[in-house]
Design a protein around this motif. Structure first.
Motif, short mmCIF file in Angstrom:
data_model
loop_
_atom_site.label_atom_id
_atom_site.label_comp_id
_atom_site.label_asym_id
_atom_site.label_seq_id
_atom_site.Cartn_x
_atom_site.Cartn_y
_atom_site.Cartn_z
N GLY A 198 -11.05 2.39 0.90
CA GLY A 198 -9.04 2.37 0.18
C GLY A 198 -8.10 1.07 1.12
O GLY A 198 -9.03 0.35 2.11
N CYS A 199 -7.39 1.34 -0.13
CA CYS A 199 -5.92 0.11 0.86
C CYS A 199 -5.10 0.44 0.37
O CYS A 199 -4.47 1.26 -0.42
CB CYS A 199 -6.45 -1.11 -0.73
SG CYS A 199 -6.25 -2.50 -0.08
N CYS A 220 -6.52 6.18 2.69
CA CYS A 220 -7.12 5.33 3.41
C CYS A 220 -8.21 6.76 4.52
O CYS A 220 -7.11 6.64 5.01
CB CYS A 220 -6.50 4.15 4.05
SG CYS A 220 -5.84 2.98 2.83
N ARG A 221 -8.95 6.22 4.33
CA ARG A 221 -9.84 6.79 5.38
C ARG A 221 -10.54 5.58 6.34
O ARG A 221 -11.40 5.03 5.94
CB ARG A 221 -11.09 8.04 4.76
CG ARG A 221 -10.73 9.06 4.06
CD ARG A 221 -10.79 9.59 3.00
NE ARG A 221 -11.03 8.74 1.74
CZ ARG A 221 -12.69 8.37 0.92
NH1 ARG A 221 -13.26 9.09 1.05
NH2 ARG A 221 -12.39 7.21 0.42
N ILE A 222 -11.11 5.96 7.67
CA ILE A 222 -11.88 4.87 8.46
C ILE A 222 -12.15 5.66 9.14
O ILE A 222 -12.31 7.06 9.09
CB ILE A 222 -10.23 4.98 9.93
CG1 ILE A 222 -10.05 6.36 10.53
CG2 ILE A 222 -8.91 4.37 9.02
CD1 ILE A 222 -8.71 5.35 11.78
N ARG A 223 -13.33 4.82 9.43
CA ARG A 223 -14.71 5.63 10.71
C ARG A 223 -13.77 4.95 12.02
O ARG A 223 -13.04 3.99 12.06
CB ARG A 223 -15.45 4.55 11.15
CG ARG A 223 -16.11 4.56 9.69
CD ARG A 223 -17.36 3.38 9.10
NE ARG A 223 -18.48 3.70 10.16
CZ ARG A 223 -19.40 2.89 9.93
NH1 ARG A 223 -19.53 1.83 9.59
NH2 ARG A 223 -20.63 2.52 11.55
N SER A 224 -14.36 5.94 13.36
CA SER A 224 -14.07 5.34 14.86
C SER A 224 -14.09 4.13 15.02
O SER A 224 -15.21 3.70 14.35
CB SER A 224 -14.17 7.17 15.88
OG SER A 224 -16.14 6.58 16.11
N ASN A 250 -9.42 -3.51 2.90
CA ASN A 250 -8.45 -4.62 3.76
C ASN A 250 -9.06 -3.56 5.12
O ASN A 250 -8.99 -2.94 5.29
CB ASN A 250 -7.19 -3.86 3.43
CG ASN A 250 -6.26 -4.97 3.65
OD1 ASN A 250 -6.46 -4.89 4.60
ND2 ASN A 250 -4.73 -5.29 2.93
N LEU A 251 -9.69 -4.53 5.41
CA LEU A 251 -9.35 -3.41 7.26
C LEU A 251 -8.09 -3.06 8.03
O LEU A 251 -7.89 -2.27 8.41
CB LEU A 251 -10.01 -4.89 8.10
CG LEU A 251 -9.97 -4.58 9.38
CD1 LEU A 251 -11.09 -4.01 10.02
CD2 LEU A 251 -10.10 -5.96 10.23
N PHE A 252 -7.14 -3.60 7.40
CA PHE A 252 -5.52 -2.95 8.53
C PHE A 252 -5.29 -1.85 7.51
O PHE A 252 -4.31 -1.31 8.40
CB PHE A 252 -4.91 -4.32 7.57
CG PHE A 252 -4.89 -5.41 9.03
CD1 PHE A 252 -4.07 -4.95 10.39
CD2 PHE A 252 -5.41 -6.79 9.28
CE1 PHE A 252 -4.46 -6.23 10.66
CE2 PHE A 252 -5.94 -8.16 9.62
CZ PHE A 252 -5.35 -7.86 10.44
N MET A 253 -5.88 -1.69 6.61
CA MET A 253 -4.88 -0.41 6.48
C MET A 253 -3.66 0.04 5.93
O MET A 253 -3.41 0.57 4.47
CB MET A 253 -5.27 1.14 6.89
CG MET A 253 -7.27 1.09 7.47
SD MET A 253 -8.47 1.18 6.36
CE MET A 253 -7.64 3.12 5.73
N ALA A 254 -3.44 -0.13 6.76
CA ALA A 254 -1.82 0.18 6.32
C ALA A 254 -1.04 -0.41 8.06
O ALA A 254 -1.87 -1.08 9.21
CB ALA A 254 -1.14 1.42 7.09
N LYS A 255 0.92 -0.48 7.92
CA LYS A 255 1.08 -2.45 8.09
C LYS A 255 0.72 -1.58 9.54
O LYS A 255 0.15 -1.96 10.37
CB LYS A 255 2.13 -2.72 8.23
CG LYS A 255 2.27 -3.09 6.97
CD LYS A 255 2.31 -4.81 7.01
CE LYS A 255 2.41 -5.32 5.66
NZ LYS A 255 3.42 -4.74 4.81
#
Length: 624
Positions: A198-199, A220-224, A250-255
């Protein structure tokens, strides 16, 4: 075989044709394979895109293997050839279920179902759990029409089941299968790694959020970070990698949250003392000097950054919610840190003006002097980039049938001529460009000697010259068409003069490339070779890869595939040779002998330099 996944080629090519884009893994399929295998399903993949297989080869393989289920992962650029292959295999008697997944079938399911006779099912959005449920139901001859996240035809109508739920815990997924990684590394590619999905942005030309809406989620969903770095360590230990690409949306996901997570990722890499170079994807407003200084310390070498344009009007049209000054600031930070930058650009859109194009062109010249040979393929291709208005995007929803895809006519008709010329210039550059890409791939895999620095410098000079020629010729036609737009006066003499200049310098550059190849004895046609040789040992089948000098156990299906591909039995190394201690060395010697004797060579597509008179006629027709 229960299921065979096909990653179709964008176009029909020869075996391992050189492509100017990097070879990369299709991790979406890799994740699905891992889940299926964990669930006990026998699943394999044929990556026909990276292998540049012709559709005829792919069809022969499918008909020979006869999988119980056939699946295709399809992008928009692969849709046409996929439809054609499905039609052909159905006509040749293949009667098993066929499934499609990927971005394009997700965003345009009705177009694929209505326009593709013989297609049974489409999986929309994320595929891991949906595909596993669907395939297990099909293998057991159980009812499947209640499964969320699928589309299918029934009595001539397209049925779209409700969306499936997004996978909220990405750590719960097994690491993706890496079946194709040895080949990709052998031809100069690097492993990919996905740390999130996600972005946070909402660019008007992007379909990421539309894709994930098919999983009831735009979040956006992330891995640990522990899970991500565990996969890095696995790749290092198993495949001896030195580089990887963290290729998130997008690596940064959110600001704020994204920056905190990125710092934690760098911390984890440094804490475990992992030595690896990596690449990331981000936006210009994600670039912060403090954060990126820390990333560089952890191994960051390259950034793919969504710039799109350096004029505010275009950025507003693209929904970037940024100003040109944000792009300039980001590039200044990355340049100061010595990070290689790959900017993504969109030069032409339906509303483009000469003034806007000139701003971006001026920046391309600036980048040319900053990069001085590094990454100049980006500079070359950027002058022919045209906004594609695709399904699922905000621009598509507002288009009302106009300006769809990238074949539309610009509102400024003189600028539309420049768009056509820019595409023609890029096609004319193809022979020189592909030669340089071939040398780059050879350089990356093979060149490790005392002349390496000098070779790199001269190769950079060749890249610089080609990029400069491209920009200069584009500028000349830009000036001519901008003047034509103002005065309405057309000069055949000026057009022919520019074309002759282009032709002369293009041929001169090609001769310089060939001299470079001869000087450093760059082995020609090395990448289009057949990479696989099989043999028997202890009544088991193995594949030997000359580049990596590794052996891989295979089954009879693969042997039949190889023989189909090369239209002849694949010779085996005698068992008595392989039973000795120096088996690998002797096998390598045998393979080298086959190569020296002319065996197992597949000639690549032959590219010819353009004809000057044809170039003149073509460009005259465009400008008139």
């Amino acid at each position: 075989m229960d299921v065979l996944f096909i990653i179709p080629p964008v176009a029909n090519n020869y075996i391992l044709d050189i492509k100017w884009e990097d070879h990369f893994e299709f991790l979406g399929v890799g994740y699905i394979l891992s889940v299926l295998r964990k669930d006990g399903v026998e699943a394999e993949v044929l990556d026909a895109e990276n292998l540049s297989f012709h559709s005829d080869h792919i069809i022969n393989i499918i008909l020979e293997i006869k999988p119980e289920i056939l699946a295709f992962s399809v992008a928009k650029s692969q849709a046409k050839i996929t439809k054609s292959m499905i039609k052909q295999i159905r006509n040749k008697g293949f009667d098993k279920p066929i499934i499609l997944g990927g971005y394009y079938p997700t965003l345009a399911p009705e177009e694929m179902l209505d326009g593709c006779n013989g297609l049974n099912l489409i999986v929309r959005g994320e595929g891991e759990h949906v595909v596993s449920k669907l395939i297990q139901s099909l293998l057991r001859n159980e009812e499947f029409k209640q499964i969320d996240g699928i589309s299918y035809l029934e009595n001539g109508s397209c049925i779209h089941n409700p969306p499936s739920n997004a996978i909220t815990d990405l750590d719960s997924l097994p690491f993706p299968s890496r079946d194709t990684l040895p080949l990709i590394m052998a031809i100069g590619g690097d492993p990919y790694l996905i740390s999130s999905r996600g972005c946070y942005a909402s660019c008007s030309f992007c379909s990421i959020k539309a894709f994930y809406k098919n999983n009831n989620s735009i979040q956006c969903r992330i891995r640990s970070v522990e899970n991500i770095v565990n996969e890095m360590e696995m790749l290092i230990n198993k495949f001896n990698i030195q580089r990887c690409r963290i290729f998130d949306d997008n690596l940064f996901m959110a600001k704020k949250i994204g920056r905190k997570r990125v710092i934690q990722l760098a911390d984890e890499i440094l804490m475990r003392k992992i030595k690896i170079d990596f690449e990331i994807v981000c936006r210009a407003d994600d670039v912060d000097e403090e954060v990126f200084t820390y990333l560089v310390k952890a191994g960051l070498k390259r950034v793919v950054i969504g710039l799109e344009s350096f004029n505010d009007n275009s950025l507003k049209y693209y929904g970037k919610k940024l100003k040109a000054e944000d792009n300039y600031k980001a590039m200044k930070v990355l340049d100061s840190l010595g990070v290689e930058c790959v900017g993504s650009y969109i030069l032409f859109n339906p509303e483009s003006t000469f003034e806007e194009i000139e701003i971006d062109l001026n920046y391309f010249y600036t980048r040319l002097e900053i990069d001085k040979g590094i990454n100049l393929i980006n500079c070359i291709l950027s002058t022919s980039t045209v906004l594609s208005i695709d399904e699922g995007t905000v621009l598509f929803q507002n288009a009302d049938g106009n300006y769809i895809n990238d074949e539309y006519v610009l509102k400024d008709l003189q600028l539309n001529k420049l768009k056509k010329i820019s595409v023609y210039i890029s096609i004319s550059l193809e022979t020189n460009l592909l030669k340089l890409v071939e040398i780059e791939k050879y350089y990356k895999v093979y060149i490790k000697n005392k002349n390496e620095t000098r070779i790199r410098e001269q190769l950079n000079e060749l890249w610089y010259e080609l990029a400069k020629l491209n920009l200069d010729v584009f500028r000349m036609f830009f000036d001519q068409l901008a003047g034509l737009s103002a005065t309405g006066e057309f000069s055949i003499e000026m057009t022919d003069e520019i074309t002759s200049y282009f032709y002369k310098n293009l041929n001169h550059h090609y001769n310089r490339i060939m001299q470079f190849i001869e000087r450093y004895k760059i082995e020609r046609n090395i990448f289009p070779r057949v990479w696989f040789y099989y043999f028997k040992k202890a009544n088991k089948q193995y594949v030997y890869e000359p580049v990596s000098a590794t052996f891989h156990k295979i089954g009879e299906d693969v042997i039949r595939v190889l023989e189909l591909l090369y239209q002849e039995p694949i010779p085996s190394v005698e068992e008595r040779v392989l039973s000795e201690d120096n088996a690998a060395i002797q096998a390598l010697d045998w393979v080298k002998k086959q190569i020296d004797d002319g065996g197992f060579i597949k000639e690549p597509k032959t590219y010819r330099m353009p004809n000057e008179n044809i170039m003149k006629r073509t460009i005259r027709q465009i400008i008139r």
